[in-house]
Design an enzyme around this catalytic site. Sequence first.
Site, PDB file in Angstrom:
ATOM      1  N   HIS A  18      -5.179  -2.728 -10.109  1.00 11.63           N
ATOM      2  CA  HIS A  18      -5.836  -3.470  -8.990  1.00 11.63           C
ATOM      3  C   HIS A  18      -6.644  -4.484  -9.227  1.00 11.63           C
ATOM      4  CE1 HIS A  18      -5.926  -3.073  -4.493  1.00 11.63           C
ATOM      5  NE2 HIS A  18      -7.059  -3.431  -4.673  1.00 11.63           N
TER       6      HIS A  18
ATOM      7  N   SER B  60      -6.057  -7.004  -1.591  1.00 16.15           N
ATOM      8  CA  SER B  60      -6.252  -5.547  -1.185  1.00 16.15           C
ATOM      9  C   SER B  60      -6.431  -5.319   0.278  1.00 16.15           C
ATOM     10  CB  SER B  60      -7.429  -4.970  -1.791  1.00 16.15           C
ATOM     11  OG  SER B  60      -7.928  -3.652  -1.944  1.00 16.15           O
TER      12      SER B  60
ATOM     13  N   ASP C 279      -1.801   1.584  -8.354  1.00 18.64           N
ATOM     14  CA  ASP C 279      -2.658   0.505  -9.220  1.00 18.64           C
ATOM     15  C   ASP C 279      -3.939   1.125  -9.572  1.00 18.64           C
ATOM     16  OD1 ASP C 279      -3.824  -0.124  -6.952  1.00 18.64           O
ATOM     17  OD2 ASP C 279      -3.230  -2.117  -7.024  1.00 18.64           O
TER      18      ASP C 279
END
Length: 420
Positions: free
Chosen positions: A388, A149, A343
């Site tokens: 995610h 991320s 996501d």
Amino acid sequence: MVGITNKDYSIKIGSQIILNRIINIFLLLSFQIFGFVYAQNKHPIILVHGFMGWGREEMGSYRYWGGKFDLEQYLIDEGYTVFTASVGPVSSNWDRAVELYYQIKGGQVDYGRTHSELFGLVRKPEGKKYAGLYPEWDNEHPVHLIGHSLGGQTVRMLEYLLRSTIVDSSGIEEKNELMGRSNLGWIKSITSISTPHNGTTLSDIVTTAIPFLQDFIAVAAVVGNSFYSFDLEHWGFKRSKDESWSNYFRRMREHPAWGTKNIVAWDASVEGARQMNTFCIANQDIYYFSFVTSSTVLDSSSGRHIPDENMTFIIRAHSRLIGMKKAFYSDGSSTDSTWFENDGIVSKISMYGPTTGTNGPDPIATYHENELLIPGQWYVIGEYRSDHRKFIGHGVTPNEQASIKELFSDHMSLLWTLPE
């Protein structure tokens, strides 16, 4: 987690890609004719968490990398040298990159004179001194950096700070070992996982609806909420003794730093990412890889993207917003419907690699097994049906956990077969 979709995704960037392919063919023929063989490297691998992440011990036995299982220890047991970093969970990429440098190398964190004065930071916080995960780190002992991320942006920022000599508007150089000189050759590879390289349309609401917060509060209630820290000593911000989690979070959220550009909300915005992409361009001596995730489907009646049945419940609301939301750049232009697939936290289109910098996009190509890799361009390892959280082990089934272990082990193997 469902496996790779095997889409032959490739962004061909004009003459740069053509030149890279010519070099690739030349080198490949040289290896075949002269029998050159790459020497295997055994460089350490550093895992860097994303927004609202945490270090190895901050949530007790619940890991950022792996959730209920310990991914770092699994990889170590597989024979790899792996370390987990812990940087500011809501801090800017500059501040996180500086902290990452000193965590790896060791020493007193120094955010830089000009940067600290500009944003009113404590330049050298007393509580941020580190022994170093890998004190030997230098151009003779490089590392592989893996960021999930926001961590993918952070490691790119660290690479920029390492290769640059930072000067102020008067031309005066910084006086610390990171910013006051160019440190080339310290990074062998950079890998991003579900990274908002070009920003995320969700970023403008993070100050009021921080993703994952429900998860963290639930975990904190189990392991004891003294574990988690927003790590904001450089803001002059600390948790008071016996302060409740909710009050601690409220004070952090109301801090004036959120109104500046030295904060995660700016870095993760499409305009903030575009500005970063303008100066954080691919280094021709570093190998780049990206993993792309998505967990939405197109609603043909509305043209929006909605969460699929496998997406984690707590991020579905965020996913729906991304699936219909546009974000605007400073010149008045905006993102379009190609940004809707996501996501749950990041738009899929933003994950392949940096493409929005004003100096042009980084070269991006699809990774193919056993091909000769070229530094200076991004290789998309694959597009995965995963949200995610699940891709790094949160809320997964035993079968999904096994797939994650195999995926990470395979990528570690790839990193260690890169040339010395």
